[in-house]
Write a protein that holds these residues in place. Structure first.
Motif, PDB file in Angstrom:
ATOM      1  N   GLU A  34       3.475 -22.551 -17.104  1.00  0.00           N
ATOM      2  CA  GLU A  34       3.872 -23.775 -16.418  1.00  0.00           C
ATOM      3  C   GLU A  34       3.922 -23.622 -14.908  1.00  0.00           C
ATOM      4  OE1 GLU A  34       4.799 -27.771 -16.472  1.00  0.00           O
ATOM      5  OE2 GLU A  34       4.328 -26.515 -18.191  1.00  0.00           O
ATOM      6  N   PHE A  35       4.559 -22.534 -14.440  1.00  0.00           N
ATOM      7  CA  PHE A  35       4.831 -22.388 -13.014  1.00  0.00           C
ATOM      8  C   PHE A  35       4.086 -21.254 -12.340  1.00  0.00           C
ATOM      9  CE2 PHE A  35       8.867 -24.137 -14.776  1.00  0.00           C
ATOM     10  CZ  PHE A  35       8.746 -25.404 -14.234  1.00  0.00           C
ATOM     11  N   GLY A  36       3.390 -20.400 -13.099  1.00  0.00           N
ATOM     12  CA  GLY A  36       2.672 -19.284 -12.504  1.00  0.00           C
ATOM     13  C   GLY A  36       3.571 -18.128 -12.130  1.00  0.00           C
ATOM     14  N   SER A  37       4.817 -18.128 -12.556  1.00  0.00           N
ATOM     15  CA  SER A  37       5.738 -17.025 -12.260  1.00  0.00           C
ATOM     16  C   SER A  37       6.774 -16.930 -13.365  1.00  0.00           C
ATOM     17  CB  SER A  37       6.433 -17.230 -10.917  1.00  0.00           C
ATOM     18  OG  SER A  37       7.276 -18.350 -10.978  1.00  0.00           O
ATOM     19  N   SER A  38       7.510 -15.826 -13.381  1.00  0.00           N
ATOM     20  CA  SER A  38       8.528 -15.609 -14.415  1.00  0.00           C
ATOM     21  C   SER A  38       9.886 -15.356 -13.771  1.00  0.00           C
ATOM     22  CB  SER A  38       8.140 -14.427 -15.309  1.00  0.00           C
ATOM     23  OG  SER A  38       7.971 -13.260 -14.530  1.00  0.00           O
ATOM     24  N   GLN A  43      14.485  -9.342 -14.044  1.00  0.00           N
ATOM     25  CA  GLN A  43      15.663  -8.485 -13.991  1.00  0.00           C
ATOM     26  C   GLN A  43      16.310  -8.558 -12.607  1.00  0.00           C
ATOM     27  OE1 GLN A  43      16.990  -6.778 -16.636  1.00  0.00           O
ATOM     28  NE2 GLN A  43      15.466  -7.893 -17.811  1.00  0.00           N
ATOM     29  N   ASP A  44      15.488  -8.634 -11.564  1.00  0.00           N
ATOM     30  CA  ASP A  44      15.992  -8.733 -10.196  1.00  0.00           C
ATOM     31  C   ASP A  44      15.811 -10.157  -9.701  1.00  0.00           C
ATOM     32  OD1 ASP A  44      16.831  -8.412  -7.634  1.00  0.00           O
ATOM     33  OD2 ASP A  44      15.095  -7.263  -6.958  1.00  0.00           O
ATOM     34  N   ILE A  47      15.418 -11.987  -5.061  1.00  0.00           N
ATOM     35  CA  ILE A  47      14.329 -12.630  -4.327  1.00  0.00           C
ATOM     36  C   ILE A  47      13.478 -13.436  -5.315  1.00  0.00           C
ATOM     37  CG2 ILE A  47      12.204 -12.261  -3.015  1.00  0.00           C
ATOM     38  CD1 ILE A  47      13.497  -9.873  -1.702  1.00  0.00           C
ATOM     39  N   GLN A  48      13.436 -14.729  -5.087  1.00  0.00           N
ATOM     40  CA  GLN A  48      12.658 -15.615  -5.942  1.00  0.00           C
ATOM     41  C   GLN A  48      11.331 -15.965  -5.271  1.00  0.00           C
ATOM     42  OE1 GLN A  48      13.961 -17.244  -9.260  1.00  0.00           O
ATOM     43  NE2 GLN A  48      14.619 -15.140  -8.918  1.00  0.00           N
ATOM     44  N   ILE A  49      10.295 -16.144  -6.079  1.00  0.00           N
ATOM     45  CA  ILE A  49       8.960 -16.464  -5.571  1.00  0.00           C
ATOM     46  C   ILE A  49       8.635 -17.926  -5.875  1.00  0.00           C
ATOM     47  CG2 ILE A  49       6.534 -15.781  -5.535  1.00  0.00           C
ATOM     48  CD1 ILE A  49       8.494 -13.523  -4.797  1.00  0.00           C
ATOM     49  N   LEU A  50       8.224 -18.646  -4.854  1.00  0.00           N
ATOM     50  CA  LEU A  50       7.797 -20.033  -5.030  1.00  0.00           C
ATOM     51  C   LEU A  50       6.322 -20.140  -4.667  1.00  0.00           C
ATOM     52  CD1 LEU A  50       8.637 -23.008  -5.608  1.00  0.00           C
ATOM     53  CD2 LEU A  50       9.049 -23.240  -3.158  1.00  0.00           C
ATOM     54  N   MET A  81      17.465 -22.343  -7.350  1.00  0.00           N
ATOM     55  CA  MET A  81      17.580 -21.189  -6.448  1.00  0.00           C
ATOM     56  C   MET A  81      18.788 -21.337  -5.526  1.00  0.00           C
ATOM     57  SD  MET A  81      13.576 -20.725  -5.395  1.00  0.00           S
ATOM     58  CE  MET A  81      12.305 -20.537  -6.660  1.00  0.00           C
ATOM     59  N   GLU A  82      19.014 -22.553  -5.050  1.00  0.00           N
ATOM     60  CA  GLU A  82      20.145 -22.803  -4.154  1.00  0.00           C
ATOM     61  C   GLU A  82      21.476 -22.606  -4.880  1.00  0.00           C
ATOM     62  OE1 GLU A  82      22.433 -23.837  -0.868  1.00  0.00           O
ATOM     63  OE2 GLU A  82      20.306 -23.316  -0.951  1.00  0.00           O
ATOM     64  N   ARG A  83      21.543 -23.006  -6.136  1.00  0.00           N
ATOM     65  CA  ARG A  83      22.794 -22.952  -6.889  1.00  0.00           C
ATOM     66  C   ARG A  83      23.091 -21.581  -7.476  1.00  0.00           C
ATOM     67  NH1 ARG A  83      23.129 -27.325 -11.343  1.00  0.00           N
ATOM     68  NH2 ARG A  83      25.276 -26.578 -11.350  1.00  0.00           N
ATOM     69  N   ASN A  84      22.055 -20.768  -7.639  1.00  0.00           N
ATOM     70  CA  ASN A  84      22.222 -19.461  -8.278  1.00  0.00           C
ATOM     71  C   ASN A  84      22.728 -18.434  -7.265  1.00  0.00           C
ATOM     72  OD1 ASN A  84      22.038 -17.085  -9.734  1.00  0.00           O
ATOM     73  ND2 ASN A  84      20.011 -17.531 -10.570  1.00  0.00           N
ATOM     74  N   ASP A  85      23.934 -17.918  -7.485  1.00  0.00           N
ATOM     75  CA  ASP A  85      24.535 -16.946  -6.566  1.00  0.00           C
ATOM     76  C   ASP A  85      23.789 -15.616  -6.548  1.00  0.00           C
ATOM     77  OD1 ASP A  85      26.484 -18.740  -5.799  1.00  0.00           O
ATOM     78  OD2 ASP A  85      27.895 -18.093  -7.349  1.00  0.00           O
ATOM     79  N   LYS A  86      23.030 -15.337  -7.606  1.00  0.00           N
ATOM     80  CA  LYS A  86      22.271 -14.083  -7.668  1.00  0.00           C
ATOM     81  C   LYS A  86      21.060 -14.101  -6.732  1.00  0.00           C
ATOM     82  CE  LYS A  86      23.537 -13.012 -12.462  1.00  0.00           C
ATOM     83  NZ  LYS A  86      23.015 -12.842 -13.847  1.00  0.00           N
ATOM     84  N   VAL A  87      20.602 -15.312  -6.409  1.00  0.00           N
ATOM     85  CA  VAL A  87      19.436 -15.464  -5.531  1.00  0.00           C
ATOM     86  C   VAL A  87      19.875 -15.297  -4.078  1.00  0.00           C
ATOM     87  CG1 VAL A  87      17.592 -16.995  -4.751  1.00  0.00           C
ATOM     88  CG2 VAL A  87      18.271 -16.986  -7.159  1.00  0.00           C
ATOM     89  N   LYS A  88      19.261 -14.336  -3.388  1.00  0.00           N
ATOM     90  CA  LYS A  88      19.609 -14.048  -1.993  1.00  0.00           C
ATOM     91  C   LYS A  88      18.573 -14.576  -1.001  1.00  0.00           C
ATOM     92  CE  LYS A  88      23.141 -11.770  -3.536  1.00  0.00           C
ATOM     93  NZ  LYS A  88      24.474 -12.407  -3.485  1.00  0.00           N
TER      94      LYS A  88
END
Length: 245
Positions: A34-38, A43-44, A47-50, A81-88
């Motif tokens: 769907e989005f081209g990423s997982s 696990q980490d 850093i999220q990829i858009l 991504m904004e709401r997830n505290d794990k995302v830096k």
């Protein structure tokens, strides 16, 4: 009796674990398709990829053979991504020919309003509405061979030839110009000059910028690759965490 049921209980637990693994694998496969990423099962998650690739699809559905990025997919991702505290931090990878102006500008405003550091990198092309998408992040990169085409907005199909139509076009152009000037180092006068050039594009007006040229005019912050973009993003994350202490 307990000894008889113990093997059955353990077997049921093993089956449940296998079902969970299969469910996770299915979700990961669907997300990649769907989005081209997982990002969702990584696990980490720091850093999220858009990915913004192909043509930006707005309210009109593009043909099936057209590679596109749908804004109704990107906006929920950004909110998560904004709401997830794990995302830096967020890394935005761009290779787009442009597309729907309203949708592209909406995504750009969403990226620009993130409270977390973001870095964009133009790897192939960042044309048309891809320009504000590239400048919307905290810091921007472009690879040496990547190109950006800066040109005025245009419309295909039926257009009513009245003064109000041209006024509407002018207002739309002002919205884009103001956003680019606000999120980059380029001067508004220079931006308008590049948009109105008539000797670079065949049967069109605008300017082609290749790699370093986009940096020299102030549109992009730095020339570099994926390593440079990730290093910068990690640096911005550390800086933000230091300020919050």
């Amino acid at each position: 009796m307990q000894e008889i049921f113990n093997p059955l209980i353990n077997e049921n637990k093993n089956i449940e674990k296998e079902d969970e693994k299969l469910s996770e694998a299915k979700e990961k496969r669907e997300e990649i398709i769907e989005f081209g990423s997982s990002n969702g099962v990584s696990q980490d998650e720091s850093i999220q990829i858009l990915l913004i690739i192909g043509q930006i699809e707005g309210h009109q559905v593009l043909p099936a053979q057209t590679k596109s990025t749908k804004y109704e997919h990107v906006i929920p991702q950004l909110i998560s991504m904004e709401r997830n505290d794990k995302v830096k931090g967020v890394l935005i990878i761009l290779n787009t020919v442009g597309g729907d102006v309203e949708a592209g500008l909406a995504i750009s405003e969403m990226i620009n309003s993130l409270s977390k550091p973001s870095v964009s990198i133009v790897i192939g092309g960042g044309h048309s509405i891809g320009v504000p998408l590239a400048t919307s992040s905290s810091y921007s990169f472009i690879t040496p061979s990547a190109t950006m085409i800066v040109h005025p907005i245009r419309m295909n199909g039926f257009v009513i030839g009245v003064a109000q139509t041209f006024n509407y076009f002018q207002k739309m152009q002002e919205r884009i110009d103001n956003f680019i000037v606000r999120t980059s180092k380029i001067d508004k006068k220079d931006l308008k000059e590049m948009m109105l050039k008539s000797d670079e594009l065949l049967n069109d007006m605008g300017t082609i910028l290749i790699g370093k040229q986009a940096v020299n005019c102030g549109l992009i912050d730095e020339e570099g690759g994926i390593k440079d973009a990730l290093c910068k993003l990690k640096s911005l994350i550390k800086e933000r965490e230091g300020n919050n202490e």
